[in-house]
Design a protein around this motif. Structure first.
Motif, PDB file in Angstrom:
ATOM      1  N   LYS A   1      29.703  61.211 106.066  1.00  0.00           N
ATOM      2  CA  LYS A   1      30.657  60.577 106.968  1.00  0.00           C
ATOM      3  C   LYS A   1      32.092  61.002 106.634  1.00  0.00           C
ATOM      4  CE  LYS A   1      27.193  58.271 108.667  1.00  0.00           C
ATOM      5  NZ  LYS A   1      26.555  58.731 109.922  1.00  0.00           N
ATOM      6  N   ASP A   2      32.953  60.837 107.617  1.00  0.00           N
ATOM      7  CA  ASP A   2      34.373  61.099 107.398  1.00  0.00           C
ATOM      8  C   ASP A   2      34.983  59.968 106.556  1.00  0.00           C
ATOM      9  OD1 ASP A   2      35.802  63.352 108.179  1.00  0.00           O
ATOM     10  OD2 ASP A   2      37.026  62.220 109.592  1.00  0.00           O
ATOM     11  N   PRO A   3      36.006  60.228 105.739  1.00  0.00           N
ATOM     12  CA  PRO A   3      36.765  61.474 105.605  1.00  0.00           C
ATOM     13  C   PRO A   3      36.136  62.513 104.662  1.00  0.00           C
ATOM     14  CG  PRO A   3      37.746  59.802 104.231  1.00  0.00           C
ATOM     15  CD  PRO A   3      36.628  59.120 104.965  1.00  0.00           C
ATOM     16  N   ALA A   4      35.041  62.137 103.973  1.00  0.00           N
ATOM     17  CA  ALA A   4      34.412  63.094 103.054  1.00  0.00           C
ATOM     18  C   ALA A   4      33.928  64.332 103.809  1.00  0.00           C
ATOM     19  CB  ALA A   4      33.250  62.430 102.320  1.00  0.00           C
ATOM     20  N   TRP A   5      33.476  64.139 105.067  1.00  0.00           N
ATOM     21  CA  TRP A   5      33.004  65.285 105.844  1.00  0.00           C
ATOM     22  C   TRP A   5      34.120  66.289 106.076  1.00  0.00           C
ATOM     23  CZ3 TRP A   5      34.749  67.145 110.513  1.00  0.00           C
ATOM     24  CH2 TRP A   5      34.030  68.226 111.029  1.00  0.00           C
TER      25      TRP A   5
ATOM     26  N   LEU B   1      29.378  77.557  96.356  1.00  0.00           N
ATOM     27  CA  LEU B   1      29.328  76.140  95.987  1.00  0.00           C
ATOM     28  C   LEU B   1      29.871  75.918  94.577  1.00  0.00           C
ATOM     29  CD1 LEU B   1      25.826  75.184  97.448  1.00  0.00           C
ATOM     30  CD2 LEU B   1      28.065  74.443  98.295  1.00  0.00           C
ATOM     31  N   LEU B   2      29.517  76.818  93.675  1.00  0.00           N
ATOM     32  CA  LEU B   2      30.038  76.704  92.305  1.00  0.00           C
ATOM     33  C   LEU B   2      31.555  76.873  92.287  1.00  0.00           C
ATOM     34  CD1 LEU B   2      27.315  78.737  90.356  1.00  0.00           C
ATOM     35  CD2 LEU B   2      27.546  76.253  90.533  1.00  0.00           C
TER      36      LEU B   2
ATOM     37  N   GLY C   1      41.639  68.039  90.183  1.00  0.00           N
ATOM     38  CA  GLY C   1      41.402  66.685  89.701  1.00  0.00           C
ATOM     39  C   GLY C   1      40.364  65.916  90.485  1.00  0.00           C
ATOM     40  N   GLU C   2      39.585  66.604  91.336  1.00  0.00           N
ATOM     41  CA  GLU C   2      38.511  65.963  92.088  1.00  0.00           C
ATOM     42  C   GLU C   2      37.197  66.150  91.331  1.00  0.00           C
ATOM     43  OE1 GLU C   2      38.305  66.996  96.247  1.00  0.00           O
ATOM     44  OE2 GLU C   2      40.379  67.716  96.194  1.00  0.00           O
ATOM     45  N   GLU C   3      36.295  65.214  91.533  1.00  0.00           N
ATOM     46  CA  GLU C   3      34.990  65.313  90.878  1.00  0.00           C
ATOM     47  C   GLU C   3      33.913  65.630  91.903  1.00  0.00           C
ATOM     48  OE1 GLU C   3      31.853  62.673  88.178  1.00  0.00           O
ATOM     49  OE2 GLU C   3      33.862  61.901  88.628  1.00  0.00           O
ATOM     50  N   ILE C   4      33.226  66.751  91.684  1.00  0.00           N
ATOM     51  CA  ILE C   4      32.096  67.121  92.527  1.00  0.00           C
ATOM     52  C   ILE C   4      30.869  67.229  91.624  1.00  0.00           C
ATOM     53  CG2 ILE C   4      31.076  68.983  93.889  1.00  0.00           C
ATOM     54  CD1 ILE C   4      33.683  69.431  95.215  1.00  0.00           C
ATOM     55  N   SER C   5      29.844  66.467  91.930  1.00  0.00           N
ATOM     56  CA  SER C   5      28.672  66.393  91.068  1.00  0.00           C
ATOM     57  C   SER C   5      27.671  67.491  91.382  1.00  0.00           C
ATOM     58  CB  SER C   5      27.997  65.033  91.243  1.00  0.00           C
ATOM     59  OG  SER C   5      27.475  64.923  92.563  1.00  0.00           O
TER      60      SER C   5
ATOM     61  N   ILE D   1      33.568  76.087  94.728  1.00  0.00           N
ATOM     62  CA  ILE D   1      34.126  74.847  95.279  1.00  0.00           C
ATOM     63  C   ILE D   1      34.255  73.795  94.175  1.00  0.00           C
ATOM     64  CG2 ILE D   1      33.520  72.861  96.731  1.00  0.00           C
ATOM     65  CD1 ILE D   1      32.490  74.842  98.809  1.00  0.00           C
ATOM     66  N   LYS D   2      33.231  73.689  93.340  1.00  0.00           N
ATOM     67  CA  LYS D   2      33.289  72.720  92.232  1.00  0.00           C
ATOM     68  C   LYS D   2      34.426  73.060  91.275  1.00  0.00           C
ATOM     69  CE  LYS D   2      30.647  70.879  88.315  1.00  0.00           C
ATOM     70  NZ  LYS D   2      31.290  69.548  88.438  1.00  0.00           N
ATOM     71  N   GLN D   3      34.579  74.351  90.962  1.00  0.00           N
ATOM     72  CA  GLN D   3      35.640  74.759  90.034  1.00  0.00           C
ATOM     73  C   GLN D   3      37.030  74.462  90.608  1.00  0.00           C
ATOM     74  OE1 GLN D   3      34.724  78.872  89.238  1.00  0.00           O
ATOM     75  NE2 GLN D   3      32.847  78.365  88.101  1.00  0.00           N
ATOM     76  N   GLU D   4      37.201  74.733  91.900  1.00  0.00           N
ATOM     77  CA  GLU D   4      38.494  74.463  92.539  1.00  0.00           C
ATOM     78  C   GLU D   4      38.767  72.960  92.591  1.00  0.00           C
ATOM     79  OE1 GLU D   4      38.079  76.381  96.283  1.00  0.00           O
ATOM     80  OE2 GLU D   4      38.677  78.360  95.531  1.00  0.00           O
ATOM     81  N   ALA D   5      37.717  72.179  92.829  1.00  0.00           N
ATOM     82  CA  ALA D   5      37.881  70.725  92.858  1.00  0.00           C
ATOM     83  C   ALA D   5      38.270  70.201  91.476  1.00  0.00           C
ATOM     84  CB  ALA D   5      36.597  70.072  93.338  1.00  0.00           C
ATOM     85  N   ASP D   6      37.635  70.752  90.441  1.00  0.00           N
ATOM     86  CA  ASP D   6      37.977  70.350  89.066  1.00  0.00           C
ATOM     87  C   ASP D   6      39.450  70.619  88.775  1.00  0.00           C
ATOM     88  OD1 ASP D   6      35.388  69.532  88.631  1.00  0.00           O
ATOM     89  OD2 ASP D   6      34.781  71.356  87.574  1.00  0.00           O
ATOM     90  N   GLU D   7      39.946  71.775  89.237  1.00  0.00           N
ATOM     91  CA  GLU D   7      41.352  72.128  89.023  1.00  0.00           C
ATOM     92  C   GLU D   7      42.288  71.165  89.751  1.00  0.00           C
ATOM     93  OE1 GLU D   7      41.641  76.143  90.327  1.00  0.00           O
ATOM     94  OE2 GLU D   7      40.467  76.967  88.664  1.00  0.00           O
TER      95      GLU D   7
END
Length: 503
Positions: free
Chosen positions: A120-124, A273-274, A284-288, A276-282
């Protein structure tokens, strides 16, 4: 005394249900919206497990000839939209109010609910923004080697089976190929289904295709009654299948150096996808890991069967239209001669205009899912007569507009010329939506066309496709009634491949 109390309770429950039911069944009548009378329990969903939803949508469209019609998802009112103008408003102009799909998984199915298909949005919005560059034309060229290799394997297998006079179950054969292409792109795992008909990934894909009673109930609930998903712990993706995919996912990630190994230029979807996770970590976002696995899994499991189905419809329809085969063949030869090449690559394939038209016309007749679901986040004025309240599901009935003679003359006739550039511009907007439209259109459209065009072109270049005795015409092929997509039944779609070099 106890018996009297029980009687009073039953009386009040029955009275409440009676009042509530009468309110439910009057809902669309009071708004002046045409509708079939609802069933006291199923509402409008009496077709489930009996008739393919696409056929119900077409029947309702033809019965009412109205811009919209009312339906009930059990006791919940929903609206089917038939008007291209209203469809355009919902998908584009007022898309902010219809950002989310109605279908939904629950807390007991976090993997399904966080996939791009259901999230769902806004996560989408955030996920779509991160994934969109992966599917750009430039990035897809990097995946093209997989398509070429798998197409070569596919053609070799057809040659071997043809030599043994083995006739082909097209849906299974096509799914063998699409499982390899999508599986290797999504998970980076070598798969040889196109060559052999079997692999670890193909076994997982078969599990996903198997519809038993529990699977049917799971999907029916997710699509039409999300409130019960958590109650019965239903899941969009089979839980055993997900466990196997997780093992594969972790193994491939470990082989590539783990989640922290720097990825500058992704080579496939898993790399992307990997990254995306690295960019999110930079940031300060957490992607599991679950989040990444959900995207790879839904790309594989939702993509291989829809693409395989589309490919089987194309090949089967071409068997019934040999003149269309010859036009594709002549087009391929002309493009090869123009560029002086032996093998088709991504650039030369992009010039196969008529092949594009054949695929588009096939998807007009047989869209994997020709109805799109959305849910209103705020009250929405459909027209001067009807305003729907927030939370109302809407279904955009493209599977019916694509068969309306008002928009597509002689709609049962297979006519790829409808989509030639000089004709396509005259098609009424928002009457043809096999991949959706607007912000939430299918992210994998380019990938799907790339994955389809190479093997189809290779087959036409190598074989003539011929019908077999006592097989139904494409429009008469039986489709799945237990599933929710417009998929052909396996046993109905067999053809004969005749090598061109034996003429």
């Amino acid at each position: 005394m106890l018996l009297l109390l029980l009687f009073v309770v039953i009386f009040f429950i029955w009275s409440w249900l009676y009042i509530r039911w009468n309110k439910v069944k009057r809902y669309w009548k009071e708004k002046g919206v045409p509708h079939y009378p609802p069933h006291p329990i199923m509402g409008s969903l009496t077709f489930l497990q009996k008739q393919n939803p696409a056929y119900w949508m077409r029947q309702a469209y033809n019965d009412f000839k109205s811009p919209y019609l009312g339906m009930w998802l059990f006791w919940r009112p929903a609206l089917v939209i038939n008007s291209p103008e209203i469809i355009k408003r919902i998908l584009v102009k007022d898309s902010d109010n219809f950002r989310n799909r109605f279908m939904s998984s629950g807390k007991t199915d976090p993997m399904g609910s966080m996939s791009i298909l259901l999230i769902k949005d806004p996560a989408w919005t955030s996920l779509r923004r991160r994934l969109t560059p992966i599917f750009s034309a430039a990035k897809l060229k990097k995946h093209y080697k997989i398509v070429q290799v798998k197409s070569t394997d596919f053609i070799q297998r057809i040659k071997e089976m043809s030599a043994k006079k083995i006739y082909f179950n097209l849906r299974t054969l096509s799914a063998d190929y699409t499982t390899d292409v999508i599986g290797e792109s999504a998970f980076g795992m070598i798969s040889e289904s196109a060559k052999t008909g079997d692999s670890l990934m193909r076994g997982i894909a078969r599990e996903f295709m198997a519809f038993n009673i529990q699977r049917g109930l799971s999907w029916s609930s997710i699509f039409f009654l999300p409130e019960v998903v958590d109650i019965f712990r239903f899941s969009f993706l089979p839980k055993d299948t997900l466990r196997r995919l997780r093992i594969i996912f972790r193994s491939i990630v470990e082989q590539r150096g783990g989640f922290d190994k720097k990825i500058d230029e992704p080579q496939d979807l898993l790399d992307a996808l990997l990254k995306i996770k690295q960019e999110a970590d930079e940031d300060g976002e957490e992607i599991s890991e679950d989040f990444l696995l959900a995207q790879a899994s839904v790309f594989l499991l939702a993509g291989f069967d829809t693409s395989g189905s589309a490919m089987s419809w194309v090949l089967y329809t071409l068997a019934w239209h040999p003149h269309c085969q010859e036009k594709i063949y002549e087009e391929i030869i002309a493009v090869k001669n123009k560029h002086g090449v032996q093998d088709l690559d991504a650039n030369t394939l992009s010039e196969l205009v008529y092949l594009n038209c054949v695929i588009k016309e096939t998807l007009r007749l047989f869209p994997p899912m020709g109805w799109l679901d959305r849910v209103a986040t705020k009250d929405y004025k459909i027209d001067e007569k009807v305003t729907i309240p927030a939370g109302t599901p809407v279904y955009l009935n493209a599977v019916a507009t694509q068969m309306d003679p008002q928009y597509f003359p002689d709609p049962l006739v297979f006519n790829p010329d409808r989509f030639m550039p000089e004709n396509e511009r005259n098609i009424t907007p928002f009457t043809y939506l096999p991949f959706g439209e607007g912000p939430r259109s299918c992210i994998g459209t380019r990938f799907a066309f790339q994955a389809l065009k190479q093997p189809i072109a290779s087959i036409i270049l190598t074989f003539k496709i011929e019908t077999l005795p006592d097989t139904p015409s494409p429009i008469d092929v039986q489709v799945e009634n237990h599933g929710l997509f417009l998929m052909p039944l396996d046993e109905n779609m067999k053809v004969k491949f005749v090598p061109r070099d034996l003429e």
